[in-house]
Design an enzyme around this catalytic site. Structure first.
Site, PDB file in Angstrom:
ATOM      1  N   ARG A  37       0.816  -1.217   0.000  1.00 16.69           N
ATOM      2  CA  ARG A  37       0.000   0.000   0.000  1.00 16.69           C
ATOM      3  C   ARG A  37       0.847   1.264   0.000  1.00 16.69           C
ATOM      4  O   ARG A  37       0.343   2.366   0.218  1.00 16.69           O
ATOM      5  CB  ARG A  37      -0.909   0.017   1.232  1.00 16.69           C
ATOM      6  CG  ARG A  37      -1.841  -1.173   1.335  1.00 16.69           C
ATOM      7  CD  ARG A  37      -2.921  -1.153   0.276  1.00 16.69           C
ATOM      8  NE  ARG A  37      -3.831  -2.290   0.393  1.00 16.69           N
ATOM      9  CZ  ARG A  37      -4.802  -2.554  -0.463  1.00 16.69           C
ATOM     10  NH1 ARG A  37      -4.991  -1.765  -1.502  1.00 16.69           N
ATOM     11  NH2 ARG A  37      -5.582  -3.608  -0.305  1.00 16.69           N
ATOM     12  N   HIS A  67       4.816 -10.022  -6.444  1.00  8.96           N
ATOM     13  CA  HIS A  67       3.653  -9.187  -6.742  1.00  8.96           C
ATOM     14  C   HIS A  67       4.001  -7.727  -6.531  1.00  8.96           C
ATOM     15  O   HIS A  67       4.526  -7.339  -5.491  1.00  8.96           O
ATOM     16  CB  HIS A  67       2.487  -9.578  -5.832  1.00  8.96           C
ATOM     17  CG  HIS A  67       1.137  -9.167  -6.330  1.00  8.96           C
ATOM     18  ND1 HIS A  67       0.812  -7.849  -6.601  1.00  8.96           N
ATOM     19  CD2 HIS A  67       0.025  -9.886  -6.604  1.00  8.96           C
ATOM     20  CE1 HIS A  67      -0.439  -7.789  -7.031  1.00  8.96           C
ATOM     21  NE2 HIS A  67      -0.948  -9.011  -7.038  1.00  8.96           N
ATOM     22  N   TYR A  70      -0.021  -2.565  -4.809  1.00  9.66           N
ATOM     23  CA  TYR A  70      -1.322  -2.168  -5.348  1.00  9.66           C
ATOM     24  C   TYR A  70      -1.341  -0.704  -5.780  1.00  9.66           C
ATOM     25  O   TYR A  70      -2.211  -0.299  -6.562  1.00  9.66           O
ATOM     26  CB  TYR A  70      -2.409  -2.383  -4.296  1.00  9.66           C
ATOM     27  CG  TYR A  70      -2.621  -3.826  -3.903  1.00  9.66           C
ATOM     28  CD1 TYR A  70      -2.779  -4.826  -4.868  1.00  9.66           C
ATOM     29  CD2 TYR A  70      -2.680  -4.210  -2.561  1.00  9.66           C
ATOM     30  CE1 TYR A  70      -2.983  -6.150  -4.508  1.00  9.66           C
ATOM     31  CE2 TYR A  70      -2.890  -5.529  -2.191  1.00  9.66           C
ATOM     32  CZ  TYR A  70      -3.037  -6.498  -3.164  1.00  9.66           C
ATOM     33  OH  TYR A  70      -3.239  -7.799  -2.804  1.00  9.66           O
ATOM     34  N   HIS A 107      -1.034  -5.606 -11.441  1.00 12.65           N
ATOM     35  CA  HIS A 107      -2.357  -5.233 -11.916  1.00 12.65           C
ATOM     36  C   HIS A 107      -2.172  -4.179 -13.005  1.00 12.65           C
ATOM     37  O   HIS A 107      -1.516  -3.155 -12.753  1.00 12.65           O
ATOM     38  CB  HIS A 107      -3.199  -4.657 -10.784  1.00 12.65           C
ATOM     39  CG  HIS A 107      -3.533  -5.649  -9.714  1.00 12.65           C
ATOM     40  ND1 HIS A 107      -4.314  -5.317  -8.617  1.00 12.65           N
ATOM     41  CD2 HIS A 107      -3.217  -6.956  -9.565  1.00 12.65           C
ATOM     42  CE1 HIS A 107      -4.456  -6.383  -7.841  1.00 12.65           C
ATOM     43  NE2 HIS A 107      -3.793  -7.382  -8.392  1.00 12.65           N
ATOM     44  N   GLU A 142      -1.989  -9.429 -14.689  1.00 15.42           N
ATOM     45  CA  GLU A 142      -3.000 -10.175 -13.964  1.00 15.42           C
ATOM     46  C   GLU A 142      -4.390  -9.929 -14.550  1.00 15.42           C
ATOM     47  O   GLU A 142      -4.733  -8.790 -14.875  1.00 15.42           O
ATOM     48  CB  GLU A 142      -2.996  -9.790 -12.480  1.00 15.42           C
ATOM     49  CG  GLU A 142      -3.977 -10.594 -11.649  1.00 15.42           C
ATOM     50  CD  GLU A 142      -3.802 -10.384 -10.155  1.00 15.42           C
ATOM     51  OE1 GLU A 142      -4.756 -10.671  -9.411  1.00 15.42           O
ATOM     52  OE2 GLU A 142      -2.713  -9.939  -9.732  1.00 15.42           O
ATOM     53  N   ASP A 176      -6.271 -15.026 -12.400  1.00 13.03           N
ATOM     54  CA  ASP A 176      -6.842 -15.065 -11.059  1.00 13.03           C
ATOM     55  C   ASP A 176      -8.252 -15.627 -11.165  1.00 13.03           C
ATOM     56  O   ASP A 176      -9.115 -15.056 -11.842  1.00 13.03           O
ATOM     57  CB  ASP A 176      -6.866 -13.651 -10.460  1.00 13.03           C
ATOM     58  CG  ASP A 176      -7.308 -13.628  -9.006  1.00 13.03           C
ATOM     59  OD1 ASP A 176      -8.454 -14.067  -8.741  1.00 13.03           O
ATOM     60  OD2 ASP A 176      -6.540 -13.177  -8.148  1.00 13.03           O
ATOM     61  N   HIS A 179     -11.037 -13.290 -10.014  1.00 12.33           N
ATOM     62  CA  HIS A 179     -11.190 -12.154 -10.922  1.00 12.33           C
ATOM     63  C   HIS A 179     -11.893 -12.540 -12.219  1.00 12.33           C
ATOM     64  O   HIS A 179     -12.817 -11.835 -12.661  1.00 12.33           O
ATOM     65  CB  HIS A 179      -9.828 -11.547 -11.251  1.00 12.33           C
ATOM     66  CG  HIS A 179      -9.160 -10.902 -10.080  1.00 12.33           C
ATOM     67  ND1 HIS A 179      -7.894 -10.357 -10.161  1.00 12.33           N
ATOM     68  CD2 HIS A 179      -9.564 -10.715  -8.795  1.00 12.33           C
ATOM     69  CE1 HIS A 179      -7.550  -9.869  -8.982  1.00 12.33           C
ATOM     70  NE2 HIS A 179      -8.550 -10.078  -8.130  1.00 12.33           N
ATOM     71  N   HIS A 211      -3.587 -17.535  -9.809  1.00 15.94           N
ATOM     72  CA  HIS A 211      -3.992 -17.166  -8.456  1.00 15.94           C
ATOM     73  C   HIS A 211      -5.245 -17.967  -8.163  1.00 15.94           C
ATOM     74  O   HIS A 211      -6.291 -17.749  -8.795  1.00 15.94           O
ATOM     75  CB  HIS A 211      -4.304 -15.673  -8.362  1.00 15.94           C
ATOM     76  CG  HIS A 211      -3.084 -14.808  -8.300  1.00 15.94           C
ATOM     77  ND1 HIS A 211      -3.138 -13.435  -8.469  1.00 15.94           N
ATOM     78  CD2 HIS A 211      -1.787 -15.108  -8.067  1.00 15.94           C
ATOM     79  CE1 HIS A 211      -1.914 -12.935  -8.351  1.00 15.94           C
ATOM     80  NE2 HIS A 211      -1.084 -13.933  -8.115  1.00 15.94           N
ATOM     81  N   ASP A 224     -14.129  -7.696  -6.473  1.00 19.74           N
ATOM     82  CA  ASP A 224     -12.846  -8.356  -6.221  1.00 19.74           C
ATOM     83  C   ASP A 224     -12.726  -8.650  -4.734  1.00 19.74           C
ATOM     84  O   ASP A 224     -12.047  -7.935  -4.007  1.00 19.74           O
ATOM     85  CB  ASP A 224     -11.700  -7.459  -6.705  1.00 19.74           C
ATOM     86  CG  ASP A 224     -10.331  -8.062  -6.441  1.00 19.74           C
ATOM     87  OD1 ASP A 224     -10.262  -9.223  -5.994  1.00 19.74           O
ATOM     88  OD2 ASP A 224      -9.323  -7.369  -6.674  1.00 19.74           O
ATOM     89  N   HIS A 226     -11.864 -11.976  -2.446  1.00 18.33           N
ATOM     90  CA  HIS A 226     -11.467 -13.374  -2.422  1.00 18.33           C
ATOM     91  C   HIS A 226     -12.088 -14.103  -1.234  1.00 18.33           C
ATOM     92  O   HIS A 226     -12.313 -13.522  -0.176  1.00 18.33           O
ATOM     93  CB  HIS A 226      -9.950 -13.489  -2.333  1.00 18.33           C
ATOM     94  CG  HIS A 226      -9.231 -12.869  -3.483  1.00 18.33           C
ATOM     95  ND1 HIS A 226      -7.865 -12.955  -3.635  1.00 18.33           N
ATOM     96  CD2 HIS A 226      -9.673 -12.166  -4.549  1.00 18.33           C
ATOM     97  CE1 HIS A 226      -7.506 -12.320  -4.730  1.00 18.33           C
ATOM     98  NE2 HIS A 226      -8.593 -11.825  -5.297  1.00 18.33           N
ATOM     99  N   GLU A 256      -4.336 -16.816  -2.587  1.00 18.26           N
ATOM    100  CA  GLU A 256      -4.459 -15.472  -2.022  1.00 18.26           C
ATOM    101  C   GLU A 256      -5.750 -15.390  -1.206  1.00 18.26           C
ATOM    102  O   GLU A 256      -6.411 -14.357  -1.158  1.00 18.26           O
ATOM    103  CB  GLU A 256      -4.506 -14.418  -3.125  1.00 18.26           C
ATOM    104  CG  GLU A 256      -3.240 -14.277  -3.930  1.00 18.26           C
ATOM    105  CD  GLU A 256      -3.394 -13.203  -4.989  1.00 18.26           C
ATOM    106  OE1 GLU A 256      -2.443 -12.451  -5.206  1.00 18.26           O
ATOM    107  OE2 GLU A 256      -4.482 -13.111  -5.605  1.00 18.26           O
TER     108      GLU A 256
END
Length: 276
Positions: A37, A67, A70, A107, A142, A176, A179, A211, A224, A226, A256
């Site tokens: 973040r 990864h 974000y 992403h 992704e 994913d 997703h 994913h 989105d 999970h 994830e």
């Protein structure tokens, strides 16, 4: 052999991640390259990275997945946000060479009203500025759920990005499950057809990682969120078909799901026990 792992914390270093993966029955794993973040990246200890490389070889690990944070949005309308994405990804790819030959997933971003065509143009522009012939890392786009103005919500958009990249051997896709299901690809009832569509538009040779996540939301919700394996709208039966599909065998599957380590261990045991 099912290549499966989970998203692990990198706070205690590279080798610790490898040891943690083995402790939960994994033979691959995913990790954030830096604060997911934020922008800060922990300084790399070359000896620790080298120790992980040896550990991976000794324990016959599958390819790892790093990864991106974000906060990375290469198709933002703001120049400073795009510049941050450029600098961050360039730095990440240089850092990835301490553990060569693995994957770097990101992403694609959100075009924030500029339109998907402009978003795709900006993404490919950044990738062409950053990707080099010398790098050993493969960059993965992704698949996204399609919330808001996300780019990468369809196989067609992923194809357009890839088609615009010069060094196409350095780029692939991470699918994913949450997703794509939320985006409107019915992997529960029509897995074969979805994979055929992916192959026709993108090419299954581009699919490098999965994913593996259930979804808290119904089909084609464009959200989105999970869920743990078998506890969402995708369900365990569909997950078992995915890990056993002949066109997906051999790929690294990364969990994830909303779990701590004991939960990941249980999911890995469940899925390993479901291999046909």
């Amino acid at each position: 052999m099912l290549n499966i792992g989970a998203h692990l914390s990198s706070s205690k270093g590279f080798l610790n991640m490898g040891e943690t993966a083995v402790s939960i029955g994994a033979n691959t794993f995913q990790f954030f390259t830096r604060n997911p973040r934020g922008s800060r990246a922990k300084e790399i200890d070359p000896e620790d990275a080298a120790a992980l490389v040896r550990f991976l070889e000794e324990h016959e690990f599958a390819t790892l997945v790093a990864h991106a944070p974000y906060t990375l949005n290469p198709c933002s309308a703001k120049a400073e946000t795009r510049e941050f994405a450029h600098l961050t990804m360039k730095d990440d790819l240089q850092r990835m060479e301490y553990v060569p030959g693995n994957y770097y997933n990101f992403h694609p971003g959100s075009h924030v009203g500029q339109g998907s065509a402009e978003g795709i143009r900006l993404i490919t522009e950044m990738l062409n500025d950053i990707i080099t012939e010398e790098q050993t890392t493969t960059v993965l786009l992704e698949t996204m759920s399609g919330k808001g103005t996300e780019v990468g919500r369809s196989f067609e958009e992923l194809h357009e990005i890839i088609a615009g990249v010069n060094l196409t051997d350095k780029i692939g896709v991470c699918l994913d499950t949450c997703h794509v299901y939320d985006a409107g690809y019915d992997i529960v009832n029509h897995l074969d057809e979805v994979l055929e569509e992916f192959d026709r538009i993108v090419g299954l040779d581009r699919l490098r990682a999965i994913h593996l996540n259930d979804s808290k939301n119904p089909f084609e919700s464009h959200k989105d969120r999970h869920e743990k394996i078998g506890e969402g709208s995708i369900g365990l039966e569909a997950m078992v078909r995915i890990i056993n599909h002949p066109k997906l065998r051999g790929l690294p599957f990364c969990l994830e799901t909303p779990n701590e380590l004991p939960g990941y261990k249980k999911e890995i045991e469940l899925l390993r026990g479901s291999v046909a």
